[in-house]
Write a protein that holds these residues in place. Structure first.
Motif, PDB file in Angstrom:
ATOM      1  N   PHE A 130      -2.927 -16.530 -78.936  1.00  0.00           N
ATOM      2  CA  PHE A 130      -3.630 -17.400 -79.163  1.00  0.00           C
ATOM      3  C   PHE A 130      -3.182 -18.923 -79.127  1.00  0.00           C
ATOM      4  O   PHE A 130      -3.750 -19.866 -78.566  1.00  0.00           O
ATOM      5  N   PHE A 131      -2.089 -18.961 -79.966  1.00  0.00           N
ATOM      6  CA  PHE A 131      -1.548 -20.207 -80.130  1.00  0.00           C
ATOM      7  C   PHE A 131      -0.799 -21.068 -78.834  1.00  0.00           C
ATOM      8  O   PHE A 131      -0.670 -22.124 -78.861  1.00  0.00           O
ATOM      9  N   PHE A 138      -7.391 -22.496 -76.392  1.00  0.00           N
ATOM     10  CA  PHE A 138      -8.279 -22.115 -77.331  1.00  0.00           C
ATOM     11  C   PHE A 138      -7.753 -22.884 -78.618  1.00  0.00           C
ATOM     12  O   PHE A 138      -8.721 -22.610 -79.578  1.00  0.00           O
ATOM     13  N   ALA A 139      -6.660 -22.836 -79.139  1.00  0.00           N
ATOM     14  CA  ALA A 139      -5.913 -23.008 -80.410  1.00  0.00           C
ATOM     15  C   ALA A 139      -6.121 -24.453 -80.729  1.00  0.00           C
ATOM     16  O   ALA A 139      -6.339 -24.643 -81.830  1.00  0.00           O
ATOM     17  N   PHE A 155     -10.603 -21.273 -83.389  1.00  0.00           N
ATOM     18  CA  PHE A 155      -9.540 -20.954 -84.698  1.00  0.00           C
ATOM     19  C   PHE A 155     -10.106 -20.309 -85.669  1.00  0.00           C
ATOM     20  O   PHE A 155      -9.452 -19.250 -86.223  1.00  0.00           O
ATOM     21  N   ARG A 156     -11.354 -20.718 -86.119  1.00  0.00           N
ATOM     22  CA  ARG A 156     -11.896 -19.894 -87.327  1.00  0.00           C
ATOM     23  C   ARG A 156     -12.283 -18.447 -86.802  1.00  0.00           C
ATOM     24  O   ARG A 156     -12.297 -17.524 -87.552  1.00  0.00           O
ATOM     25  N   GLY A 157     -12.719 -18.439 -85.550  1.00  0.00           N
ATOM     26  CA  GLY A 157     -13.211 -16.963 -84.836  1.00  0.00           C
ATOM     27  C   GLY A 157     -11.855 -16.098 -84.976  1.00  0.00           C
ATOM     28  O   GLY A 157     -11.832 -14.908 -85.529  1.00  0.00           O
ATOM     29  N   TYR A 158     -10.745 -16.762 -84.561  1.00  0.00           N
ATOM     30  CA  TYR A 158      -9.489 -16.060 -84.377  1.00  0.00           C
ATOM     31  C   TYR A 158      -8.889 -15.707 -85.961  1.00  0.00           C
ATOM     32  O   TYR A 158      -8.432 -14.490 -86.260  1.00  0.00           O
ATOM     33  N   LEU A 159      -9.068 -16.399 -87.021  1.00  0.00           N
ATOM     34  CA  LEU A 159      -8.947 -16.172 -88.492  1.00  0.00           C
ATOM     35  C   LEU A 159      -9.777 -15.040 -88.689  1.00  0.00           C
ATOM     36  O   LEU A 159      -9.279 -14.046 -89.669  1.00  0.00           O
ATOM     37  N   PHE A 196      -8.025 -11.682 -90.168  1.00  0.00           N
ATOM     38  CA  PHE A 196      -8.281 -10.922 -91.398  1.00  0.00           C
ATOM     39  C   PHE A 196      -9.004  -9.606 -91.633  1.00  0.00           C
ATOM     40  O   PHE A 196      -8.808  -8.884 -92.310  1.00  0.00           O
ATOM     41  N   ALA A 197      -9.985  -9.590 -90.451  1.00  0.00           N
ATOM     42  CA  ALA A 197     -10.662  -8.359 -90.409  1.00  0.00           C
ATOM     43  C   ALA A 197      -9.759  -7.214 -90.105  1.00  0.00           C
ATOM     44  O   ALA A 197      -9.836  -5.946 -90.872  1.00  0.00           O
ATOM     45  N   ARG A 198      -8.697  -7.509 -89.506  1.00  0.00           N
ATOM     46  CA  ARG A 198      -7.841  -6.464 -89.069  1.00  0.00           C
ATOM     47  C   ARG A 198      -6.931  -6.296 -90.358  1.00  0.00           C
ATOM     48  O   ARG A 198      -6.507  -5.076 -90.373  1.00  0.00           O
ATOM     49  N   LEU A 199      -6.604  -7.306 -90.836  1.00  0.00           N
ATOM     50  CA  LEU A 199      -5.762  -7.008 -91.933  1.00  0.00           C
ATOM     51  C   LEU A 199      -6.210  -6.230 -93.106  1.00  0.00           C
ATOM     52  O   LEU A 199      -5.752  -5.246 -93.554  1.00  0.00           O
TER      53      LEU A 199
END
Length: 104
Positions: A33-34, A38-39, A45-49, A53-56
């Motif tokens: 991603f970075f 798109f980064a 970036f909000r969608g990536y976070l 966090f959902a996976r975490l």
């Protein structure tokens, strides 16, 4: 040297593999991603976070469930649920047989 396979060893190995595989996947996706264009976009970036966090939280939830089962002793006798189910099935068959005999 002979390694004795115990439920504790299997659970520890399973935990380790699960944490390592998800961790490496999250690191790999973060690097991808970075390194992409798109980064630079704030909404991407909000969608990536959110996905990160959902996976975490998902992996933490699974770890909590497995740890709770382990500490309650569900991995000590793996055959117990099967035996309980077979005993319940026998009880149900006896009850149905008694009901059938009363009807006849």
């Amino acid at each position: 040297m002979k390694i004795k396979v115990t439920p504790k060893l299997v659970t520890t190995l399973f935990f380790s593999l699960m944490i390592l595989s998800v961790g490496f996947f999250m690191i790999e996706k973060s690097i991808d991603f970075f390194n992409s264009e798109f980064a630079q976009n704030e909404s991407d970036f909000r969608g990536y976070l959110i996905v990160l966090f959902a996976r975490l939280f998902m992996i933490l939830g699974w770890i909590a469930v497995i740890a709770a089962l382990f500490f309650r002793g569900h991995f000590k006798d793996i055959e117990k649920p099967k035996n309980d189910l077979l005993e319940l099935h026998e009880k149900i068959e006896k009850i149905e047989k008694k009901r059938f005999e009363k009807k006849v």
